[in-house]
Design a protein around this motif. Structure first.
Motif, short mmCIF file in Angstrom:
data_model
loop_
_atom_site.label_atom_id
_atom_site.label_comp_id
_atom_site.label_asym_id
_atom_site.label_seq_id
_atom_site.Cartn_x
_atom_site.Cartn_y
_atom_site.Cartn_z
N PHE A 74 0.82 -1.21 0.00
CA PHE A 74 0.00 0.00 0.00
C PHE A 74 0.86 1.26 0.00
O PHE A 74 0.41 2.32 -0.40
CB PHE A 74 -0.91 0.02 1.23
N THR A 75 2.07 1.16 0.52
CA THR A 75 2.91 2.35 0.62
C THR A 75 3.61 2.67 -0.69
O THR A 75 4.20 3.73 -0.83
CB THR A 75 3.96 2.16 1.73
N ASN A 76 3.60 1.75 -1.65
CA ASN A 76 4.25 2.00 -2.93
C ASN A 76 3.47 3.05 -3.72
O ASN A 76 2.25 3.00 -3.80
CB ASN A 76 4.34 0.70 -3.74
N LYS A 77 4.17 3.96 -4.29
CA LYS A 77 3.53 5.00 -5.09
C LYS A 77 4.19 5.05 -6.46
O LYS A 77 5.41 4.99 -6.58
CB LYS A 77 3.64 6.37 -4.41
N SER A 78 3.38 5.16 -7.49
CA SER A 78 3.90 5.33 -8.83
C SER A 78 3.79 6.80 -9.21
O SER A 78 3.11 7.58 -8.56
CB SER A 78 3.12 4.45 -9.82
N VAL A 79 4.46 7.16 -10.27
CA VAL A 79 4.43 8.55 -10.73
C VAL A 79 3.25 8.72 -11.68
O VAL A 79 3.18 8.05 -12.72
CB VAL A 79 5.75 8.93 -11.44
N PRO A 80 2.29 9.58 -11.36
CA PRO A 80 1.12 9.75 -12.23
C PRO A 80 1.49 10.44 -13.53
O PRO A 80 2.36 11.33 -13.55
CB PRO A 80 0.18 10.63 -11.39
N MET A 96 -7.07 15.76 1.58
CA MET A 96 -8.28 15.20 0.98
C MET A 96 -7.93 14.13 -0.04
O MET A 96 -8.58 13.08 -0.12
CB MET A 96 -9.10 16.31 0.32
N ILE A 97 -6.90 14.37 -0.82
CA ILE A 97 -6.47 13.42 -1.83
C ILE A 97 -5.97 12.14 -1.17
O ILE A 97 -6.27 11.02 -1.62
CB ILE A 97 -5.37 14.04 -2.72
N SER A 151 -9.12 13.79 -15.48
CA SER A 151 -8.17 12.71 -15.78
C SER A 151 -6.97 12.76 -14.85
O SER A 151 -6.50 11.73 -14.35
CB SER A 151 -7.72 12.82 -17.24
N ASP A 152 -6.48 13.98 -14.57
CA ASP A 152 -5.32 14.12 -13.68
C ASP A 152 -5.66 13.69 -12.26
O ASP A 152 -4.84 13.06 -11.58
CB ASP A 152 -4.84 15.58 -13.68
N VAL A 153 -6.86 14.04 -11.80
CA VAL A 153 -7.30 13.63 -10.47
C VAL A 153 -7.30 12.11 -10.37
O VAL A 153 -6.79 11.52 -9.41
CB VAL A 153 -8.70 14.19 -10.14
N GLU A 154 -7.84 11.46 -11.38
CA GLU A 154 -7.91 10.01 -11.39
C GLU A 154 -6.51 9.40 -11.45
O GLU A 154 -6.22 8.40 -10.79
CB GLU A 154 -8.75 9.53 -12.57
N GLN A 155 -5.61 10.01 -12.22
CA GLN A 155 -4.24 9.51 -12.32
C GLN A 155 -3.51 9.63 -10.99
O GLN A 155 -2.80 8.70 -10.58
CB GLN A 155 -3.49 10.30 -13.40
N ILE A 156 -3.68 10.75 -10.32
CA ILE A 156 -3.02 10.96 -9.02
C ILE A 156 -3.52 9.94 -8.00
O ILE A 156 -2.72 9.34 -7.26
CB ILE A 156 -3.27 12.40 -8.52
N LEU A 157 -4.82 9.73 -7.96
CA LEU A 157 -5.38 8.77 -7.01
C LEU A 157 -4.94 7.36 -7.33
O LEU A 157 -4.60 6.57 -6.44
CB LEU A 157 -6.90 8.87 -7.01
N ALA A 158 -4.94 7.01 -8.62
CA ALA A 158 -4.53 5.66 -9.03
C ALA A 158 -3.06 5.41 -8.68
O ALA A 158 -2.69 4.29 -8.31
CB ALA A 158 -4.76 5.46 -10.52
N SER A 159 -2.24 6.44 -8.76
CA SER A 159 -0.82 6.28 -8.42
C SER A 159 -0.62 6.00 -6.94
O SER A 159 0.44 5.53 -6.53
CB SER A 159 -0.05 7.55 -8.81
#
Length: 453
Positions: A74-80, A96-97, A151-159
């Motif tokens: 869960f702690t892994n983050k990808s670059v959006p 909030m994000i 689209s950017d919001v979704e990308q940031i959350l997915a990352s």
């Protein structure tokens, strides 16, 4: 999928659950769970390993862990991959994000969408637009920017681990970031058209417990939305059924503008409290479940049917379909029980099937072991030691209320309406209670996934 791979996947899911359980216990040797693998595969059915419920002990709220942290990154983050065209101030809504990414965790977002993920996503977008208006002076984006920004919001959350299909899951389209049919988007125009001080006074200190009944903040938002919706339009021009419908749509769009303005003026924590509180008031009024055809239930439980066992088997199978759909709050479960009861009554079933077949409120929420969510706003949480968790209200061994007439019950705000004792509000304790409850949701989810393959 062919039978061989499907069976292998089911087995792997079971082994994953057992390994997670093993890691969760303090004195556990993982090798113990590797023994007798052949016998595990040879069993045609596997009973859930759950403790027997004691009717004399009142169940307590707990935080069911969706997955222990050692096995899930869960702690892994990808670059959006962002568009580079969106000017939303993402840093202003960082908290909030972060909450949204946990509430909308990919594998569980469909089950938490109605009660947790989508309300938080909507609030996050409104806060982003409100905070960004400090720099732009506008409470809405144009169509092109709205598409890029969503689209950017979704990308940031997915990352950050959230579902990458939130637009579809939550029915949020780029138009939700524009002013749509509302005639005002400029902050100055908005403040010159409404009594902003009255609006702030009504919403800055929202009472989450009583707001759904008093509607103090909601009424203030509606009043402001009506004023700006009608600005520039003569009353006579809004006559006629078509124009009345158009006016209703315009007021709805303007309410979104009002909420963004509140997100501009209120502190971030207050904005979240207000927006999620209002959202929960609305979602608790309805039943989010889809009811399948009741033909088999009406056949086996109708006035001409005398076999109680066959009747209750049909009811049990029917309810099992409901339990695979979504988590519900305690108030939603009441609405669902009433809606299904009315549906059954219309099929000429007069006897109280909930009483005959022992149907309780928890049967209208995901997982048979029972997890009704509190009616007040709540979020999932992430902890390095316990993983993803959220507060469940387990004081839910309450018989589902059978409607006394062919009408849905009155609002819970109606003090003369006699409802059964509601599940007690979750205490907000900070960790799992006991070694079994922490895995109840995970185990159910694994079994549900296995049955779908």
């Amino acid at each position: 999928m062919r039978e061989g791979p499907a069976l292998k996947l089911k087995y792997n899911l079971l082994m994953l659950f057992l390994l997670m359980l093993c890691l969760h216990e303090s004195n556990c040797n993982p090798s113990e769970y590797q023994q007798d693998q052949g016998s595990a595969l040879s069993e045609s059915s596997i009973e859930p390993i759950l403790p027997a419920a004691s009717p004399s002990v009142e169940p307590q709220p707990f935080l069911p862990s969706l997955a222990p942290s050692p096995l899930t990154p869960f702690t892994n983050k990808s670059v959006p991959r962002l568009s580079g065209l969106c000017k939303l101030n993402f840093s202003a809504a960082e908290s909030m994000i972060s909450i949204t990414s946990v509430d909308c965790l990919a594998n569980f977002a469909p089950y938490l969408a109605n009660v947790m993920c989508c309300p938080q996503l909507q609030a996050t977008i409104e806060v982003l637009l409100g905070q960004t208006s400090k720099e732009t002076g506008f409470l809405a984006l144009d169509g092109t920017l709205a598409k890029h920004c969503l689209s950017d919001v979704e990308q940031i959350l997915a990352s950050r681990g959230a579902s990458d299909d939130l637009q579809h899951l939550c029915s949020i389209h780029p138009s939700k970031l524009t002013e749509a049919s509302c005639p005002i988007r400029d902050v100055k125009d908005f403040e010159s058209s409404v009594d902003s001080s009255k609006l702030l006074m009504a919403c800055e200190k929202i009472d989450l417990v009583n707001e759904c009944c008093t509607q103090r903040c909601q009424n203030a938002i509606s009043e402001a939305a009506k004023k700006i919706a009608l600005s520039g339009y003569g009353v006579s021009s809004m006559d006629g059924a078509h124009n009345i419908n158009e006016q209703g749509s315009r007021i709805d769009d303007c309410e979104s503008i009002v909420r963004r303005w509140l997100a501009l003026k209120l502190e971030l924590s207050t904005s979240k409290k207000v927006l999620r509180g209002i959202s929960n008031c609305k979602l608790n009024q309805d039943c989010p479940l889809t009811f399948p055809d009741i033909h088999h239930v009406s056949t086996n439980c109708g006035s001409k049917a005398n076999n109680v066992t066959a009747c209750c088997i049909s009811v049990d199978k029917y309810v099992s379909h409901l339990q695979k759909q979504s988590f519900t709050t305690n108030l939603q479960a009441l609405n669902c029980a009433s809606s299904l009861g009315v549906k059954l009554q219309k099929a000429n079933i007069t006897k109280n099937l909930y009483n005959v077949c022992h149907v309780s409120l928890k049967d209208f929420s995901l997982q048979e072991s029972g997890c009704l969510l509190p009616s007040l706003p709540s979020d999932a949480t992430f902890d390095l030691s316990s993983g993803i968790s959220f507060v469940c209200d387990l004081n839910d061994n309450i018989a589902a209320p059978w409607p006394s007439t062919n009408q849905l019950p009155g609002s819970s705000c109606n003090k003369t309406t006699k409802l059964p004792a509601l599940p007690a509000a979750a205490s907000g304790q900070s960790g799992p209670h006991g070694k079994w409850p922490a895995f109840t949701l995970l185990f159910t989810a694994l079994l549900a996934l296995a049955t779908l393959i």
